[in-house]
Design a protein around this motif. Structure first.
Motif, PDB file in Angstrom:
ATOM      1  N   MET A 132       0.826  -0.987  -0.072  1.00  0.00           N
ATOM      2  CA  MET A 132      -0.088  -0.041   0.046  1.00  0.00           C
ATOM      3  C   MET A 132       0.732   1.238   0.014  1.00  0.00           C
ATOM      4  O   MET A 132       1.873   1.485   0.732  1.00  0.00           O
ATOM      5  N   LEU A 133       0.807   2.152  -0.830  1.00  0.00           N
ATOM      6  CA  LEU A 133       1.412   3.306  -0.842  1.00  0.00           C
ATOM      7  C   LEU A 133       0.317   4.490  -0.382  1.00  0.00           C
ATOM      8  O   LEU A 133      -0.898   4.462  -0.803  1.00  0.00           O
ATOM      9  N   ALA A 134       1.013   5.473   0.247  1.00  0.00           N
ATOM     10  CA  ALA A 134       0.087   6.620   0.907  1.00  0.00           C
ATOM     11  C   ALA A 134       0.762   7.868   0.746  1.00  0.00           C
ATOM     12  O   ALA A 134       2.115   7.842   0.972  1.00  0.00           O
ATOM     13  N   THR A 135       0.018   8.645   0.609  1.00  0.00           N
ATOM     14  CA  THR A 135       0.424  10.259   0.513  1.00  0.00           C
ATOM     15  C   THR A 135      -0.728  10.858   1.124  1.00  0.00           C
ATOM     16  O   THR A 135      -1.958  10.574   1.236  1.00  0.00           O
ATOM     17  N   PRO A 136      -0.535  11.944   1.734  1.00  0.00           N
ATOM     18  CA  PRO A 136      -1.633  12.813   2.479  1.00  0.00           C
ATOM     19  C   PRO A 136      -2.534  12.978   1.443  1.00  0.00           C
ATOM     20  O   PRO A 136      -2.633  13.456   0.460  1.00  0.00           O
ATOM     21  N   GLY A 137      -3.900  12.421   1.731  1.00  0.00           N
ATOM     22  CA  GLY A 137      -5.104  12.441   0.954  1.00  0.00           C
ATOM     23  C   GLY A 137      -5.169  11.396   0.009  1.00  0.00           C
ATOM     24  O   GLY A 137      -6.372  11.076  -0.800  1.00  0.00           O
ATOM     25  N   LEU A 138      -4.459  10.252  -0.139  1.00  0.00           N
ATOM     26  CA  LEU A 138      -4.508   9.066  -0.876  1.00  0.00           C
ATOM     27  C   LEU A 138      -3.771   7.994  -0.456  1.00  0.00           C
ATOM     28  O   LEU A 138      -2.598   7.950  -0.200  1.00  0.00           O
ATOM     29  N   ARG A 139      -4.562   6.643  -0.230  1.00  0.00           N
ATOM     30  CA  ARG A 139      -3.897   5.464  -0.077  1.00  0.00           C
ATOM     31  C   ARG A 139      -4.367   4.536  -1.217  1.00  0.00           C
ATOM     32  O   ARG A 139      -5.537   4.510  -1.554  1.00  0.00           O
ATOM     33  N   ASP A 144       0.844  -0.688 -11.971  1.00  0.00           N
ATOM     34  CA  ASP A 144       0.759   0.734 -12.922  1.00  0.00           C
ATOM     35  C   ASP A 144      -0.577   1.276 -13.081  1.00  0.00           C
ATOM     36  O   ASP A 144      -0.813   2.136 -13.837  1.00  0.00           O
ATOM     37  N   GLN A 145      -1.600   0.618 -12.384  1.00  0.00           N
ATOM     38  CA  GLN A 145      -2.937   0.965 -12.404  1.00  0.00           C
ATOM     39  C   GLN A 145      -3.148   2.206 -11.443  1.00  0.00           C
ATOM     40  O   GLN A 145      -3.533   3.324 -11.656  1.00  0.00           O
ATOM     41  N   GLY A 146      -2.336   1.517 -10.247  1.00  0.00           N
ATOM     42  CA  GLY A 146      -2.530   2.399  -8.911  1.00  0.00           C
ATOM     43  C   GLY A 146      -1.527   3.413  -8.616  1.00  0.00           C
ATOM     44  O   GLY A 146      -1.587   4.767  -8.246  1.00  0.00           O
ATOM     45  N   LEU A 147      -0.392   3.078  -9.143  1.00  0.00           N
ATOM     46  CA  LEU A 147       0.889   3.970  -8.408  1.00  0.00           C
ATOM     47  C   LEU A 147       1.126   5.322  -9.074  1.00  0.00           C
ATOM     48  O   LEU A 147       1.556   6.275  -8.744  1.00  0.00           O
ATOM     49  N   PRO A 148       0.936   5.199 -10.466  1.00  0.00           N
ATOM     50  CA  PRO A 148       1.191   6.536 -11.265  1.00  0.00           C
ATOM     51  C   PRO A 148       0.327   7.618 -10.749  1.00  0.00           C
ATOM     52  O   PRO A 148       0.842   8.748 -10.552  1.00  0.00           O
ATOM     53  N   VAL A 149      -0.876   7.233 -10.204  1.00  0.00           N
ATOM     54  CA  VAL A 149      -1.714   8.339  -9.654  1.00  0.00           C
ATOM     55  C   VAL A 149      -1.168   8.801  -8.442  1.00  0.00           C
ATOM     56  O   VAL A 149      -1.138  10.031  -8.153  1.00  0.00           O
ATOM     57  N   LEU A 150      -0.806   7.963  -7.703  1.00  0.00           N
ATOM     58  CA  LEU A 150      -0.314   8.207  -6.388  1.00  0.00           C
ATOM     59  C   LEU A 150       0.911   9.006  -6.460  1.00  0.00           C
ATOM     60  O   LEU A 150       1.101  10.123  -5.667  1.00  0.00           O
ATOM     61  N   LYS A 151       1.814   8.688  -7.198  1.00  0.00           N
ATOM     62  CA  LYS A 151       3.258   9.423  -7.478  1.00  0.00           C
ATOM     63  C   LYS A 151       2.879  10.766  -8.094  1.00  0.00           C
ATOM     64  O   LYS A 151       3.559  11.694  -7.936  1.00  0.00           O
ATOM     65  N   HIS A 152       1.834  11.002  -8.911  1.00  0.00           N
ATOM     66  CA  HIS A 152       1.806  12.239  -9.483  1.00  0.00           C
ATOM     67  C   HIS A 152       1.134  13.109  -8.433  1.00  0.00           C
ATOM     68  O   HIS A 152       1.363  14.171  -8.415  1.00  0.00           O
ATOM     69  N   MET A 153       0.301  12.730  -7.574  1.00  0.00           N
ATOM     70  CA  MET A 153      -0.078  13.297  -6.488  1.00  0.00           C
ATOM     71  C   MET A 153       1.066  13.703  -5.340  1.00  0.00           C
ATOM     72  O   MET A 153       1.140  14.841  -4.842  1.00  0.00           O
TER      73      MET A 153
END
Ligand SMILES: NC(=O)C1=CN([C@@H]2O[C@H](COP(=O)(O)OP(=O)(O)OC[C@H]3O[C@@H](n4cnc5c(N)ncnc54)[C@H](O)[C@@H]3O)[C@@H](O)[C@H]2O)C=CC1
Ligand SMILES: NCC(=O)COP(=O)(O)O
Length: 326
Positions: A150-157, A265-274
């Motif tokens: 699970m990758l997490a950044t403030p506002g998205l997991r 690569d369905q989920g992580l590009p979005v998280l890394k963009h954010m």
């Protein structure tokens, strides 16, 4: 009581050594024990103009927090000298030794958490060692039936159903059993480790438009939807499958405690963009806390002083929160 965390410094030709030196420039509320070749760190510190007082780690000494300017180090010897930015398969065994040492120390409670620097999966395989990633190695060595990346950044997991495998193998890997396990571990971890009551989990489909009623793939109808119905009937706050390009829009994300995506690569590009640079990779379902950086080895930046330590710092901060050390 002060906790002790083990930190692996990662691929020696990359930015991992630079980053652990940067981490040693600040005070921490926990004791950080760095696994690395001491000569490598001394050389890199000189290159970067950083002052660090190296203290050999003694597991029987009293635990105390790490202070700015010092580093508790357990030396692990490199087989060969490192050339900046140049991968060397001979040094792959060094990376694996660090990981095994860290896992052993977490399994026997010497360490309360493990925070990993970036490694290069390719060079480890080039050395003849079969290796997909930390996540898979941690699952195997801790004898965990299933874990979740699970990758997490403030506002998205974002949690993943499948991790490091070729895209062509993804559809077959998504079985009802795997999906149930991933949802259960994600749900339970969010509730017990992150204190979220009845976490709201939104799940993507696999195919474009979540299969468009079976006209663009049947995995949603045959596997994903039946599992979500079953989990929802059992009381889980789970919803979907949504087309990924719909789910990753603000209206949906605002209502989600976590998104479960079908593949890397369905989920992580979005998280890394954010949140690249301010995100953490957490392995859920292990018998101990493991967090990691959101980036790779950045061979191009090793020794340059341009590597950003933000994600490593965040990974330690999240491990501090997860172990109740705040
Ligand atoms: N946590 C881990 O162990 C991870 C390891 N990797 C591995 O890293 C290797 C290289 O992967 P790439 O796709 O090239 O990704 P990368 O993250 O190493 O580099 C991508 C770009 O981001 C920059 N970058 C990365 N980290 C940075 C930092 N801390 N500060 C400033 N700039 C940074 C790099 O200079 C490069 O331009 C691969 O072998 C991959 O498997 C990739 C992701 C996570
Ligand atoms: N993109 C995340 C990544 O590849 C790191 O994986 P892992 O080595 O922590 O399993």
């Amino acid at each position: 009581m002060t906790a002790r965390f083990v930190i692996t410094s990662g691929e020696p030709a990359g930015i991992g050594p630079d980053l652990v030196l940067a981490l040693a420039q600040q005070d921490w509320p926990v004791q950080l024990v760095i696994l690395a070749d001491k000569g490598l760190l001394e050389e890199r510190a000189k290159m970067l103009g950083l002052e660090v007082d190296f203290i050999d780690y003694d597991r029987f000494a009293k635990v105390r927090p790490s202070r700015a300017g010092e580093m508790f180090i357990e030396p692990i010897a490199l087989p060969q000298a490192v050339e900046l930015g140049k991968l060397n398969p001979v040094n792959a065994s060094y990376v694996i030794r660090m990981l095994k040492r860290a896992i052993k120390g977490c399994m026997n409670q010497e360490f309360a958490a493990m925070v990993t620097g970036p490694i290069h999966k390719g060079v480890i395989n080039d050395a003849g060692l079969k290796f997909s990633g930390h996540t898979e190695m941690l699952a195997e060595q801790s004898h965990s039936k299933q874990v979740v990346m699970m990758l997490a950044t403030p506002g998205l997991r974002v949690a993943l159903v499948t991790t490091h495998l070729p895209l062509k193998d993804v559809p077959e890997a998504i079985t009802p059993e795997l999906l149930k396990d991933i949802l259960t571990i994600t749900n339970d971890s969010l509730s017990t480790q992150f204190g979220i009551d009845k976490p709201r989990i939104l799940v993507t489909g696999l195919n474009p438009h979540a299969g468009e009623s079976g006209h663009m793939g049947r995995e949603e109808i045959d596997v994903i939807n039946p599992v979500l119905q079953q989990m929802a009937n059992a009381g889980m706050n789970v919803h979907g499958p949504y087309p990924a390009d719909t789910l990753f829009t603000p209206k949906y994300l605002q209502q989600a405690d976590a998104v479960v995506a079908m593949y890397h690569d369905q989920g992580l590009p979005v998280l890394k963009h954010m949140g690249f640079g301010n995100a953490v990779n957490i392995t859920l379902g292990l018998p101990f806390v493991r967090t990691s950086v959101d980036h790779g080895t950045a061979l191009d930046l090793a020794g340059s002083g341009k590597a950003d330590v933000g994600s490593f710092r965040y990974a330690i901060d999240v491990a501090i929160q997860m172990t109740g050390q705040e």
